[in-house]
Design a protein around this motif. Structure first.
Motif, PDB file in Angstrom:
ATOM      1  N   MET A  75       0.849  -1.171   0.000  1.00 57.50           N
ATOM      2  CA  MET A  75       0.000   0.000   0.000  1.00 57.50           C
ATOM      3  C   MET A  75       0.899   1.241   0.000  1.00 57.50           C
ATOM      4  O   MET A  75       1.840   1.322   0.769  1.00 57.50           O
ATOM      5  N   SER A  76       0.586   2.186  -0.857  1.00 54.58           N
ATOM      6  CA  SER A  76       1.397   3.395  -0.978  1.00 54.58           C
ATOM      7  C   SER A  76       1.198   4.315   0.231  1.00 54.58           C
ATOM      8  O   SER A  76       0.225   4.197   0.983  1.00 54.58           O
ATOM      9  N   PHE A  77       2.134   5.240   0.388  1.00 55.93           N
ATOM     10  CA  PHE A  77       2.037   6.216   1.468  1.00 55.93           C
ATOM     11  C   PHE A  77       0.758   7.042   1.303  1.00 55.93           C
ATOM     12  O   PHE A  77       0.039   7.306   2.271  1.00 55.93           O
ATOM     13  N   ASN A 132      -2.054   6.116  -0.060  1.00 60.24           N
ATOM     14  CA  ASN A 132      -3.190   5.285   0.335  1.00 60.24           C
ATOM     15  C   ASN A 132      -3.285   5.144   1.847  1.00 60.24           C
ATOM     16  O   ASN A 132      -4.377   5.130   2.413  1.00 60.24           O
ATOM     17  N   ARG A 133      -2.142   5.038   2.506  1.00 61.64           N
ATOM     18  CA  ARG A 133      -2.143   4.932   3.970  1.00 61.64           C
ATOM     19  C   ARG A 133      -2.644   6.217   4.614  1.00 61.64           C
ATOM     20  O   ARG A 133      -3.384   6.180   5.595  1.00 61.64           O
ATOM     21  N   ILE A 134      -2.235   7.352   4.057  1.00 62.63           N
ATOM     22  CA  ILE A 134      -2.712   8.637   4.569  1.00 62.63           C
ATOM     23  C   ILE A 134      -4.227   8.735   4.387  1.00 62.63           C
ATOM     24  O   ILE A 134      -4.954   9.130   5.301  1.00 62.63           O
ATOM     25  N   LEU A 161      -6.400   6.305   4.068  1.00 63.79           N
ATOM     26  CA  LEU A 161      -7.061   5.338   4.944  1.00 63.79           C
ATOM     27  C   LEU A 161      -7.134   5.865   6.377  1.00 63.79           C
ATOM     28  O   LEU A 161      -8.180   5.765   7.035  1.00 63.79           O
ATOM     29  N   ALA A 162      -6.054   6.454   6.857  1.00 62.29           N
ATOM     30  CA  ALA A 162      -6.055   7.022   8.205  1.00 62.29           C
ATOM     31  C   ALA A 162      -7.065   8.153   8.307  1.00 62.29           C
ATOM     32  O   ALA A 162      -7.758   8.291   9.323  1.00 62.29           O
ATOM     33  N   ASN A 180     -10.646   6.693   8.367  1.00 65.11           N
ATOM     34  CA  ASN A 180     -10.941   6.053   9.649  1.00 65.11           C
ATOM     35  C   ASN A 180     -10.827   7.017  10.824  1.00 65.11           C
ATOM     36  O   ASN A 180     -10.805   6.577  11.977  1.00 65.11           O
ATOM     37  N   ARG A 205       4.647  13.711   1.933  1.00 60.32           N
ATOM     38  CA  ARG A 205       4.634  12.771   0.808  1.00 60.32           C
ATOM     39  C   ARG A 205       5.107  13.435  -0.479  1.00 60.32           C
ATOM     40  O   ARG A 205       5.913  12.872  -1.233  1.00 60.32           O
ATOM     41  N   LEU A 214      -1.785   6.001  16.841  1.00 64.59           N
ATOM     42  CA  LEU A 214      -1.654   4.854  15.955  1.00 64.59           C
ATOM     43  C   LEU A 214      -1.464   3.571  16.764  1.00 64.59           C
ATOM     44  O   LEU A 214      -2.031   2.530  16.431  1.00 64.59           O
TER      45      LEU A 214
END
Length: 90
Positions: A1-3, A5-7, A9-10, A13, A28, A86
């Protein structure tokens, strides 16, 4: 998962705020420039203005440190704020 995408997703959520999302997006963007472009420097645009904005938004002390220190300090502050959340989220 790319950075990116992680950002995202966070953010989805509600682990990070809108401001934190924007800060991480700047991190990024700066990181991607160094990872994918030639002859990149924090002294060149757009990295210079991105770095200055990141530092001003995150630290906001009005100091005029070298750009590398601004970037490192802002990243350390972001991580210091995010790690406790986190760790408790996972």
């Amino acid at each position: 998962m790319s950075f990116a995408n992680r950002i995202a997703l966070a953010k989805r959520n509600t682990i990070i705020s809108d401001d934190e999302f924007n800060h991480l997006t700047l991190v990024r963007s700066i990181r991607n420039a160094f990872g994918h472009e030639h002859d990149v420097s924090l002294a060149n645009e757009p990295q210079k203005s991105q770095c200055e904005k990141l530092y001003a938004d995150v630290i906001g002390d009005g100091a005029t440190y070298p750009l590398r220190r601004q970037f490192s300090s802002a990243c350390a502050e972001i991580m210091g704020n995010l790690l406790p959340r986190l760790n408790s989220s996972f």
